[in-house]
Design a protein around this motif. Sequence first.
Motif, mmCIF file in Angstrom:
data_model
loop_
_atom_site.group_PDB
_atom_site.id
_atom_site.type_symbol
_atom_site.label_atom_id
_atom_site.label_comp_id
_atom_site.label_asym_id
_atom_site.label_seq_id
_atom_site.Cartn_x
_atom_site.Cartn_y
_atom_site.Cartn_z
ATOM 1 N N GLU A 175 11.396 -30.635 -49.340
ATOM 2 C CA GLU A 175 10.052 -31.114 -48.989
ATOM 3 C C GLU A 175 9.980 -31.591 -47.535
ATOM 4 O OE1 GLU A 175 7.752 -30.323 -51.091
ATOM 5 O OE2 GLU A 175 9.329 -29.692 -52.486
ATOM 6 N N LYS A 176 11.122 -31.832 -46.911
ATOM 7 C CA LYS A 176 11.165 -32.286 -45.520
ATOM 8 C C LYS A 176 11.349 -31.140 -44.530
ATOM 9 C CE LYS A 176 12.601 -36.896 -46.679
ATOM 10 N NZ LYS A 176 13.449 -38.027 -46.416
ATOM 11 N N ALA A 177 11.361 -29.918 -45.034
ATOM 12 C CA ALA A 177 11.531 -28.751 -44.159
ATOM 13 C C ALA A 177 10.363 -28.646 -43.175
ATOM 14 C CB ALA A 177 11.623 -27.478 -44.998
ATOM 15 N N TYR A 178 10.656 -28.119 -42.001
ATOM 16 C CA TYR A 178 9.623 -27.871 -40.985
ATOM 17 C C TYR A 178 9.346 -26.373 -40.999
ATOM 18 C CZ TYR A 178 7.267 -27.587 -36.491
ATOM 19 O OH TYR A 178 6.344 -27.355 -35.487
ATOM 20 N N VAL A 179 8.266 -25.984 -41.680
ATOM 21 C CA VAL A 179 7.985 -24.566 -41.913
ATOM 22 C C VAL A 179 6.506 -24.224 -41.638
ATOM 23 C CG1 VAL A 179 9.906 -24.170 -43.500
ATOM 24 C CG2 VAL A 179 7.758 -25.067 -44.390
ATOM 25 N N VAL B 125 14.425 -25.389 -40.318
ATOM 26 C CA VAL B 125 13.594 -25.865 -39.220
ATOM 27 C C VAL B 125 13.164 -24.641 -38.428
ATOM 28 C CG1 VAL B 125 13.495 -27.319 -37.164
ATOM 29 C CG2 VAL B 125 14.900 -28.024 -39.129
ATOM 30 N N GLU B 126 11.871 -24.313 -38.519
ATOM 31 C CA GLU B 126 11.354 -23.118 -37.863
ATOM 32 C C GLU B 126 10.954 -23.390 -36.421
ATOM 33 O OE1 GLU B 126 9.487 -20.840 -41.729
ATOM 34 O OE2 GLU B 126 8.109 -21.709 -40.295
ATOM 35 N N ASN B 127 10.826 -22.300 -35.696
ATOM 36 C CA ASN B 127 10.377 -22.326 -34.320
ATOM 37 C C ASN B 127 9.494 -21.110 -34.125
ATOM 38 O OD1 ASN B 127 10.698 -21.636 -31.289
ATOM 39 N ND2 ASN B 127 11.482 -23.719 -31.473
ATOM 40 N N VAL B 128 8.495 -21.235 -33.262
ATOM 41 C CA VAL B 128 7.606 -20.111 -33.011
ATOM 42 C C VAL B 128 8.388 -18.892 -32.524
ATOM 43 C CG1 VAL B 128 6.987 -20.719 -30.633
ATOM 44 C CG2 VAL B 128 5.357 -19.458 -32.075
ATOM 45 N N SER B 129 9.507 -19.126 -31.846
ATOM 46 C CA SER B 129 10.442 -18.053 -31.511
ATOM 47 C C SER B 129 11.437 -18.003 -32.667
ATOM 48 C CB SER B 129 11.156 -18.382 -30.196
ATOM 49 O OG SER B 129 12.181 -17.465 -29.972
ATOM 50 N N PHE B 130 11.185 -17.109 -33.642
ATOM 51 C CA PHE B 130 11.925 -17.144 -34.896
ATOM 52 C C PHE B 130 13.440 -17.128 -34.729
ATOM 53 C CE2 PHE B 130 7.838 -15.823 -36.862
ATOM 54 C CZ PHE B 130 7.727 -16.898 -37.732
ATOM 55 N N ALA C 206 15.103 -18.910 -32.894
ATOM 56 C CA ALA C 206 15.534 -20.290 -32.692
ATOM 57 C C ALA C 206 15.457 -21.113 -33.986
ATOM 58 C CB ALA C 206 14.681 -20.950 -31.605
ATOM 59 N N THR C 207 15.056 -20.479 -35.063
ATOM 60 C CA THR C 207 14.972 -21.150 -36.365
ATOM 61 C C THR C 207 16.372 -21.412 -36.898
ATOM 62 O OG1 THR C 207 12.827 -20.171 -36.865
ATOM 63 C CG2 THR C 207 14.179 -20.816 -38.749
ATOM 64 N N ASN C 208 16.541 -22.530 -37.601
ATOM 65 C CA ASN C 208 17.821 -22.839 -38.225
ATOM 66 C C ASN C 208 17.621 -22.994 -39.729
ATOM 67 O OD1 ASN C 208 20.653 -23.335 -37.484
ATOM 68 N ND2 ASN C 208 20.327 -25.242 -38.586
ATOM 69 N N CYS C 209 18.524 -22.402 -40.480
ATOM 70 C CA CYS C 209 18.460 -22.445 -41.941
ATOM 71 C C CYS C 209 18.945 -23.792 -42.478
ATOM 72 C CB CYS C 209 19.316 -21.341 -42.539
ATOM 73 S SG CYS C 209 18.778 -19.681 -42.115
ATOM 74 N N ALA C 210 18.520 -24.101 -43.689
ATOM 75 C CA ALA C 210 18.902 -25.349 -44.344
ATOM 76 C C ALA C 210 20.419 -25.462 -44.520
ATOM 77 C CB ALA C 210 18.212 -25.444 -45.700
ATOM 78 N N GLU C 211 21.042 -24.359 -44.887
ATOM 79 C CA GLU C 211 22.483 -24.375 -45.152
ATOM 80 C C GLU C 211 23.274 -24.726 -43.893
ATOM 81 O OE1 GLU C 211 20.611 -21.042 -47.686
ATOM 82 O OE2 GLU C 211 20.297 -21.952 -45.718
ATOM 83 N N ARG C 212 22.906 -24.116 -42.777
ATOM 84 C CA ARG C 212 23.613 -24.421 -41.521
ATOM 85 C C ARG C 212 23.271 -25.817 -41.025
ATOM 86 N NH1 ARG C 212 21.854 -20.280 -37.760
ATOM 87 N NH2 ARG C 212 20.466 -19.563 -39.388
ATOM 88 N N THR C 213 22.034 -26.260 -41.249
ATOM 89 C CA THR C 213 21.674 -27.628 -40.864
ATOM 90 C C THR C 213 22.588 -28.621 -41.578
ATOM 91 O OG1 THR C 213 19.370 -27.030 -40.455
ATOM 92 C CG2 THR C 213 19.838 -29.348 -40.835
ATOM 93 N N ALA C 214 22.808 -28.440 -42.873
ATOM 94 C CA ALA C 214 23.678 -29.336 -43.633
ATOM 95 C C ALA C 214 25.124 -29.262 -43.141
ATOM 96 C CB ALA C 214 23.606 -29.002 -45.125
ATOM 97 N N LEU C 215 25.621 -28.051 -42.963
ATOM 98 C CA LEU C 215 27.011 -27.897 -42.540
ATOM 99 C C LEU C 215 27.233 -28.460 -41.129
ATOM 100 C CD1 LEU C 215 29.396 -25.224 -43.542
ATOM 101 C CD2 LEU C 215 29.376 -25.840 -41.163
ATOM 102 N N PHE C 216 26.330 -28.169 -40.213
ATOM 103 C CA PHE C 216 26.478 -28.671 -38.848
ATOM 104 C C PHE C 216 26.355 -30.197 -38.803
ATOM 105 C CE2 PHE C 216 24.743 -24.371 -37.105
ATOM 106 C CZ PHE C 216 25.931 -23.749 -37.437
#
Length: 134
Positions: free
Chosen positions: A17-21, A45-50, A52-62
């Motif tokens: 629910e906290k995703a930026y999409v 976390v999305e970005n208008v330049s797709f 540059a978007t980061n997936c939830a899985e990598r966000t957690a791991l990083f």
Amino acid sequence: MSVTKEELMESARKIKEKAYVPYSHFPVGAALLLKDDTIINGVNVENVSFGATNCAERTALFTALTQGYQKGDFKAVAIAGDTEDFLPPCSICRQVFVEFCSPDMPVYLTNEKDEIKELALIDLVPHAFTDLDM
């Protein structure tokens, strides 16, 4: 105390629910379980330049890496989205998991019916590119 796959998945479901999409409107949550039973969450976390978007899985791991966890500290991951079928990680996330996690690490996937499917990382990446290929 051990974290169950249901508890881990519930953590992934809540965090999405906290995703930026603002572009896809497709929230994804990930809950990464560490060997000390800490859970670290991530969202996409999305970005208008797709690119540059980061997936939830990598966000957690990083995030885990920035908190001092290292290769081999990862016990399981749960991935949640609002999908009819089970939502697997993208190929980039799969490759990142291969870098830091054991091939037998459980990967829990869910669907809109709240069912949970369990796979091992090796099932998602049967012919993974590893440091042995360098």
